[in-house]
Scaffold this active site. Sequence first.
Site: not given
Length: 728
Positions: A403, A432, A450, A452, A454, A534, A586
């Site tokens: 992000c 991570r 991911q 992922d 946005h 969320k 997200h």
Amino acid sequence: MFSRFILRSCSIARFGSRLKSSRAKSEMAEAVSYPLEMAPPPTYLADRIAMFDRLKAEQDAKMASMTSEPIKVTLPDGRIMDGQSWKSTPYDIAALISKGLADNAVIAKVDGVLWDLDRPLEGDATLEVLKFDDKEGQQVFWHSSAHMLGEAMERHYGGCLCYGPPIKDGFFYDMYMEGERKAACQADFGSLDTLVKKISKEKQPFVRLEMTKEDLLEMFKYNEFKCRIIRERVDTPTTTVYRCGPLIDLCRGPHVRHTGKVKAMAITKNSSSLWEGRAEAESLQRIYGISFPDTKMLKEWKHFQEEAAKRDHRKIGREQELFMFHELSPGCCFFFPKGAHIYNTLVALMRSEYKRRGFEEVVSPNIYNKQLYEKSGHWEHYDKNIFKCEVEKETYGLKPMNCPGHCLMFGNRARSFRELPIRYADFGVLHRNEISGALSGLTRVRRFQQDDAHIFCTVDQIEEEMKGCLGFMRDIYTIFGFTFDLYLSTRPEKFLGDPAVWDRAEAQLKSSLTEFAGDAWTVNAGDGAFYGPKIDIIVKDALRREHQCATIQLDFQLPERFNLQYTPAGTGDNQPAAIVRPVIIHRAILGSVERMIAILIENFGGKWPFWLSPRQISVVPVSHPFDEYASKVSQRCADEGYCVEADNSDDTMNKKVRNAQLAQYNFILVVGQKELENGTVNVRTRDNKVHGEYSLDDFLTKCQQLKFTKSNDSDAVFAAPSAAEAKE
């Protein structure tokens, strides 16, 4: 002799797992028998009980002096029951309705707050009783079971108890040990189990006592860990302890009425842990357990565990040669060709969906100056999980999420409302720095990718974008055969932004959920992140286990931190430029691709659907004279893009077929003289379903249908008539 040697092993892995280090083997060899209970018992037990009894007598006297008045207790169905303040308990009220209801209850809820069944009501209240089948009831039941385990551990080991919480599937207790006993081991499980059964049989009541911080520090002066909790975590003048038998533990509660409610318990595994997960802190011994209100449920659970063990993704991944890990790169997976096929197929699935859903794929850097994470706020809260390095006297970090980089891309130039929504998708590699003890197969890794995305949109576009995200998620999970539950987490007490914007956003999320799922969603009031509400999606696999993979999260904070803005409608050349912040959504559906592969392995039990399978077709010649034809068939299938192998080994035909079935090939094509003459193949499945003779073209047509529809039911596809049969 060897089995007894293994039985005394002090493993830090699952029950029955193999020791992997010479140090562990040395500890195992030195293991000796210990008595069921320490004799004499630790001196702190008697001191603790004496103080508890004195303070409890004072509390009882104070409560007896309280004026009791008539109260009204409202039940969930609207009925109103009479009671007396400071005397009537939830158990008393439930017993007035039904003795069975009262005895089967685990815990009560008074005015929406969990409440001990034997704790007196203090005034007019609403009352609900919860059984074990309620999630909150389960958590209380397992919390009480943890106390029973803690009592057994104190009586057997005599160490210092630390934390003992309920978890998703059971509970654990951590203990600090020193002196002769520094480690728990599997051979202790029998002693602990004996003590737990004894504790259950005694029906020890759970007794609540409110204490001051000063008294708590005196009571637990023998246990530095409890004193740390009292000093650092207790921010009120008083808090509570609970007693069952000789155990007295710092605890907010509530608990079941007595230990006899826990009729079946199993100690499942042990491991080492660190105090509060801090790498520099003391090493602790952790023992896990599971419990139920009857023995039948425990037997069912054990059967379920046996089935789950057969489906363990680490076991199947090794057997099917999908992936491996190595100590030279802990937490980072090596995918073999078969595993890489699954990985790439999942990514390709998401890419194909992106194209038709308006997402644009981007590629962003893997490493950033720490200034980016300081700006995003991640450095302050997340720096321990970021891999860092020094470059030209500046600190850089491998990205743990996408992000912040996407915010840089959005803010690269001026934006107009006409461009929104902008949907960035990124399969970038993330790292991570998880502590080594937390790593677990593909479910907890250090290097991952991911699906992922946005979405940068206006506040007015939130509802429509949420509908799109929910529909996208449903379509993907339907392919996998997953069911799911939806939860809306709303504004917490501490939050960023304008309350009016939060209210508007939450209203749009509720509207989106209602249109998508009707009433089949739940509000988790106050459980949103501080930067936005969320939607949590909990997936259920073939074994009805729950996983959280998908994320749909609103974010009002990052646009502020990165000063993101766009020009709204109605802003002309002669008007001052308005500053309007976009909202960020997200969104991930697979979540970590690695973790999704683990879930899919266990969901399918290694029997991959055709479209995802790394072993789709095995061609088996009945004997060597037909090897050439088998190779031609194999090549034709490969040219069509399928994962195929021809078995031209010296094994018998039956052995080849069996090997292919065990390897989980979706289809086994047997070819011999008849098939060579007719240009056909004889089709059977890994489950030994014989579909018979098909032309190679017809077979490949059905394969294409399976691949295109992503159907998990090959039998239904082959039961349908072929193109040639349809013409006839």
